[in-house]
Scaffold this motif. Sequence first.
Motif, mmCIF file in Angstrom:
data_model
loop_
_atom_site.group_PDB
_atom_site.id
_atom_site.type_symbol
_atom_site.label_atom_id
_atom_site.label_comp_id
_atom_site.label_asym_id
_atom_site.label_seq_id
_atom_site.Cartn_x
_atom_site.Cartn_y
_atom_site.Cartn_z
ATOM 1 N N HIS A 199 30.615 -61.356 22.768
ATOM 2 C CA HIS A 199 30.017 -62.812 22.864
ATOM 3 C C HIS A 199 29.212 -63.223 21.584
ATOM 4 N N ASP A 200 29.016 -64.475 21.434
ATOM 5 C CA ASP A 200 28.438 -64.944 19.964
ATOM 6 C C ASP A 200 27.008 -65.269 20.248
ATOM 7 N N GLY A 201 26.506 -65.106 21.523
ATOM 8 C CA GLY A 201 24.877 -65.327 21.684
ATOM 9 C C GLY A 201 24.855 -66.658 22.112
ATOM 10 N N HIS A 202 25.765 -67.593 21.888
ATOM 11 C CA HIS A 202 25.664 -69.274 22.159
ATOM 12 C C HIS A 202 26.701 -69.571 23.256
ATOM 13 N N GLY A 203 26.944 -68.591 24.264
ATOM 14 C CA GLY A 203 27.720 -69.017 25.505
ATOM 15 C C GLY A 203 29.225 -68.632 25.364
ATOM 16 N N ARG A 204 29.709 -68.479 24.111
ATOM 17 C CA ARG A 204 31.169 -68.181 23.929
ATOM 18 C C ARG A 204 31.686 -66.648 24.094
ATOM 19 N N TYR A 205 32.830 -66.277 24.689
ATOM 20 C CA TYR A 205 33.201 -64.969 24.716
ATOM 21 C C TYR A 205 34.564 -64.872 24.202
ATOM 22 N N LEU A 206 34.870 -63.777 23.467
ATOM 23 C CA LEU A 206 36.016 -63.475 22.763
ATOM 24 C C LEU A 206 37.120 -62.675 23.753
ATOM 25 N N LEU A 207 38.219 -63.638 23.877
ATOM 26 C CA LEU A 207 39.337 -63.096 24.919
ATOM 27 C C LEU A 207 40.431 -62.745 24.123
ATOM 28 N N GLU A 246 40.744 -50.588 15.901
ATOM 29 C CA GLU A 246 42.481 -50.259 15.470
ATOM 30 C C GLU A 246 43.004 -51.804 15.896
ATOM 31 N N GLU A 247 42.451 -52.425 16.943
ATOM 32 C CA GLU A 247 43.128 -53.396 17.363
ATOM 33 C C GLU A 247 42.852 -54.717 16.500
ATOM 34 N N THR A 248 41.504 -54.794 16.036
ATOM 35 C CA THR A 248 41.017 -56.056 15.519
ATOM 36 C C THR A 248 40.389 -55.834 14.064
ATOM 37 N N GLY A 249 40.003 -54.551 13.823
ATOM 38 C CA GLY A 249 39.161 -54.288 12.397
ATOM 39 C C GLY A 249 37.589 -54.644 12.704
ATOM 40 N N PRO A 284 37.973 -65.532 14.835
ATOM 41 C CA PRO A 284 38.929 -64.611 15.295
ATOM 42 C C PRO A 284 40.298 -64.817 14.409
ATOM 43 N N ALA A 285 40.580 -65.941 14.015
ATOM 44 C CA ALA A 285 41.716 -66.112 13.227
ATOM 45 C C ALA A 285 41.881 -65.401 12.003
ATOM 46 N N GLY A 286 40.562 -64.918 11.636
ATOM 47 C CA GLY A 286 40.452 -64.021 10.468
ATOM 48 C C GLY A 286 40.722 -62.516 10.587
ATOM 49 N N LEU A 287 40.789 -62.153 11.871
ATOM 50 C CA LEU A 287 40.825 -60.624 11.958
ATOM 51 C C LEU A 287 42.233 -60.289 11.995
ATOM 52 N N PRO A 288 42.355 -59.135 11.448
ATOM 53 C CA PRO A 288 43.784 -58.405 11.476
ATOM 54 C C PRO A 288 44.305 -57.719 12.804
ATOM 55 N N LEU A 289 44.720 -58.739 13.602
ATOM 56 C CA LEU A 289 45.250 -58.432 14.964
ATOM 57 C C LEU A 289 46.370 -57.401 14.776
ATOM 58 N N THR A 290 46.301 -56.356 15.441
ATOM 59 C CA THR A 290 47.463 -55.153 15.245
ATOM 60 C C THR A 290 48.254 -55.308 16.817
ATOM 61 N N GLY A 292 48.967 -57.590 20.764
ATOM 62 C CA GLY A 292 48.894 -58.733 21.508
ATOM 63 C C GLY A 292 49.164 -60.021 20.554
ATOM 64 N N VAL A 293 48.922 -61.187 21.053
ATOM 65 C CA VAL A 293 49.413 -62.261 20.645
ATOM 66 C C VAL A 293 48.155 -63.255 19.796
ATOM 67 N N MET A 294 47.034 -63.166 20.127
ATOM 68 C CA MET A 294 46.046 -63.611 19.690
ATOM 69 C C MET A 294 44.551 -63.526 20.179
ATOM 70 N N LEU A 295 43.399 -63.857 19.451
ATOM 71 C CA LEU A 295 42.197 -63.920 19.952
ATOM 72 C C LEU A 295 41.527 -65.180 19.814
ATOM 73 N N ALA A 296 40.470 -65.438 20.777
ATOM 74 C CA ALA A 296 40.022 -66.929 20.716
ATOM 75 C C ALA A 296 38.549 -66.919 21.425
ATOM 76 N N TRP A 297 38.003 -67.941 21.282
ATOM 77 C CA TRP A 297 36.537 -67.816 22.177
ATOM 78 C C TRP A 297 36.619 -69.055 23.133
ATOM 79 N N PHE A 298 36.069 -68.648 24.236
ATOM 80 C CA PHE A 298 36.081 -69.440 25.394
ATOM 81 C C PHE A 298 34.968 -69.660 26.037
ATOM 82 N N ARG A 299 34.580 -70.546 26.579
ATOM 83 C CA ARG A 299 33.236 -70.674 27.561
ATOM 84 C C ARG A 299 33.579 -70.200 29.012
#
Length: 489
Positions: A199-207, A246-249, A284-290, A292-299
Amino acid sequence: MPPARSHIHALVTAYLERYPAEAPLLAPLLKLLDEAAEPTSRSTMPGHITCSAVVVDHDRRVLLVHHNAFGLMLAPGGHVEAGDRSLLETALREVHEEVGIPPGALCATAAYGSLPIDIDVFDIDANPVKGEGAHQHWDFRFVFQLVDRDVEVMVQQEEVSAPEWVAFDQVTAPRLRAKLCASGLDGRIEPVNASALIHDGHGRYLLHLRDDLPGIWEPGAWALLGGGREPGDTSLEDTVRRELREETGLEPGVVEPFAVGLATGTDGLTVPVQVFTARWNGDPAGLPLTEGVMLAWFRPDVMERLRLSPSTLDLVRRHAEHSGRTKAAPQREALGPDRPMAGSAGVPHIVGVHLYLERDGQVLLGLRHPDSAYAGGSHHFLAGHCEQESALACLVREAQEEAGLLIDPRDVELVHVVHMVDAPGAQPRIGFVFRALRWAGAPAVREPDRCVSWDWWPADALPEPIVPYTRAAIEGIRAGRPYTELGWT
């Protein structure tokens, strides 16, 4: 298609790394795997592969059934079928067909995972009726643990009968009996996977959006980052850190245990997952995802519209609720650490949670270590102080840390509150006593410096010595009183 030959070869290789002395016994099996004949086909002679399910309950007992064809008490099992993707799936299918236990009622053990605990060589007599000569079965025996204490056994009368739960030392197969007795398996469920609630400490979670491919856990769904424990991991914290790297750096500075969740694996087994929290607020767009398809923040309010498992959404909501409750702290800090808020005497209370488990009229109590800083040598609830967490989150954490018990917060109810002060002028305490209606695992000593044993005691004949407010709370619960005060004048 039956299980791949490479899959079977890998299982045998890993098994022999653990039991190298059995290499001569399994040499004919390795020879069979190098030949053209299908090793799992019942028509392959003079031998072929079968699979069994060694099911361990919460009281360190194994389920055996009378196999009508052999006249022996054995673990549920049978031949591999073409639709079985792995030998482990064969064992799961057989235990479901023969005794009615579905895969979701079982979980793998942390000690063995998807590897067999034993590979037996079983001699089969000739059967003229079926046109079969004498041959051998190489029986891959996989060990599983019951998730819940109670399970209904319904035998398939055509093949098996007389189901019986027996102690490890009463298992009929000599080598399996020796391995079970030496295994340390105690019916306790341990997490074998780890996930990160970032989480980012402001109510968003990384999925993490998973690949929509066969064989992927929760394919095409949004999920938490994480994975299974590997041999080189010294702890589940190591597992979650390795998976993030391994998955995201990602390499977060602090990860903290939050809860133990139950997920469903690709084979249908229940998978206990240790969930850790970590804080990060990057792009999340700057992470080297190895993977899955993508990472994104959600509330949390947006997640209801995603393809997301209910258990993941529940974890996020619990964390968000907990975080919201702790945001009152800055208001107190603005007043100064020693200045009371308006209308309050400003006396902080210690908040503790206590687990009330009852089984057949008996209550679970722990015997505190003689050198324990609190109540040394006395009997007490499983208990702990709330940290930066809700009371229910604290209860779930303490149950897993102290006794290896897995508890779903939805199976918990508040049954008593004790408001006490040990001596005049001492810091007041509030103790919440929660009853768990269901739990997984058998009580085990996980913190021997604090507790030396867990035992079930008749509620009307409690042991001595016992912490006074523990006795008062139990008496209050039995009398239907929700509240007790102690030490106040």
